[in-house]
Scaffold this motif. Structure first.
Motif, short mmCIF file in Angstrom:
data_model
loop_
_atom_site.label_atom_id
_atom_site.label_comp_id
_atom_site.label_asym_id
_atom_site.label_seq_id
_atom_site.Cartn_x
_atom_site.Cartn_y
_atom_site.Cartn_z
N VAL A 15 0.70 -1.36 0.08
CA VAL A 15 -0.10 0.23 -0.06
C VAL A 15 0.82 1.21 0.07
N GLY A 16 0.29 2.21 -0.44
CA GLY A 16 1.15 3.46 -0.51
C GLY A 16 0.79 4.44 -1.60
N ASP A 17 1.53 5.45 -1.74
CA ASP A 17 1.58 6.32 -3.18
C ASP A 17 2.69 5.95 -4.04
N LYS A 68 -2.63 1.46 -4.57
CA LYS A 68 -1.83 2.59 -4.84
C LYS A 68 -2.94 3.81 -4.72
N TYR A 69 -2.30 4.84 -3.86
CA TYR A 69 -3.16 6.06 -3.88
C TYR A 69 -2.54 7.32 -4.18
N LYS A 121 -2.95 13.31 -0.09
CA LYS A 121 -3.88 12.59 0.61
C LYS A 121 -3.89 13.06 1.93
N ASN A 122 -4.92 12.81 2.94
CA ASN A 122 -5.21 13.13 4.08
C ASN A 122 -4.62 12.29 5.07
N TYR A 123 -3.96 11.23 4.71
CA TYR A 123 -3.52 10.40 5.64
C TYR A 123 -2.00 9.77 5.20
N THR A 124 -1.30 9.36 5.88
CA THR A 124 0.08 8.84 5.57
C THR A 124 0.07 7.31 5.24
N ASP A 125 1.03 7.02 4.44
CA ASP A 125 0.96 5.49 3.82
C ASP A 125 0.87 4.55 5.02
N PHE A 126 1.75 4.84 6.15
CA PHE A 126 1.65 4.06 7.30
C PHE A 126 0.15 3.92 7.92
#
Length: 204
Positions: free
Chosen positions: A47-49, A70-71, A75-80
């Motif tokens: 997961v993540g950008d 994939k993001y 965005k409003n949230y971290t990958d973690f």
């Protein structure tokens, strides 16, 4: 409880392989995939950008048909956080975090406080190099003698009790951020820590 592993970006000198754990779910967060591959493990999901994963690792993920979410970078949230949200029934799991060592201090602190604010924070252990960080409000731990540890109040602690340490406490109120509980040392085989209210990070 069954175990979950989350691998995040940054350096990783974790000794997680020495814990002899089996993982029901392995979540790779962006460039944290490299730590999973280095451990010869297969992630359940990536997961993540994807702004920090190497082309080589990303290609390997595609070739091995690993699930990818994939993001967008903005965005409003971290990958973690997105990785934590992928844990199935987190209240019933023992969750281990690796990676996140070194790098920018804001990233490190964000991981620290994201963990501490989760409802299931007591299930999470961050293996940070040779140290472990537990997020608790009470627990008992079997340890060797003369092991250094610190307790970081994440909120005000009411009636903090520490037994089995060089500096013990009994029903002590400790304010958030106070240094009273830094750099203690175990003195027996069993360390006991609890408080009536509040939460803390235990580092050893």
């Amino acid at each position: 409880m069954k175990n979950v592993l989350i691998s995040i970006g940054g350096n990783c000198n974790s000794n997680i392989s020495n814990h002899n754990l089996d993982f029901e779910q392995i979540i790779a967060v962006d460039s944290g995939i490299k730590h999973i591959f280095n451990l010869s493990l297969e992630p359940s999901i990536l997961v993540g950008d994807m702004d920090s994963i190497s082309e080589e690792d990303y290609q390997k993920v595609i070739e091995t048909n690993i699930n990818i979410e994939k993001y967008q970078e903005n965005k409003n949230y971290t990958d973690f956080e997105l990785g934590l949200n992928k844990i199935q029934n987190p209240h019933d799991k023992s969750i281990f975090i690796i990676g996140g060592e070194g790098g920018d201090i804001d990233h490190m602190l964000s991981v620290f406080f994201i963990i501490s604010n989760k409802e299931f924070y007591q299930n999470i252990t961050w293996i940070y190099g040779k140290q472990s960080i537990l997020f608790k409000n009470n627990f008992s731990l079997e340890v060797d003698t003369n092991i250094n540890f610190s307790l970081i109040p994440l909120t005000d602690l009411k009636s903090l009790y520490i037994k089995g340490a060089k500096w013990e406490l009994k029903n002590e109120n400790v304010e958030t951020g106070h240094s009273l509980t830094l750099r203690n040392q175990t003195k027996g085989k069993l360390l006991q820590i609890h408080c009536e209210e509040g939460r803390f990070a235990f580092i050893y």
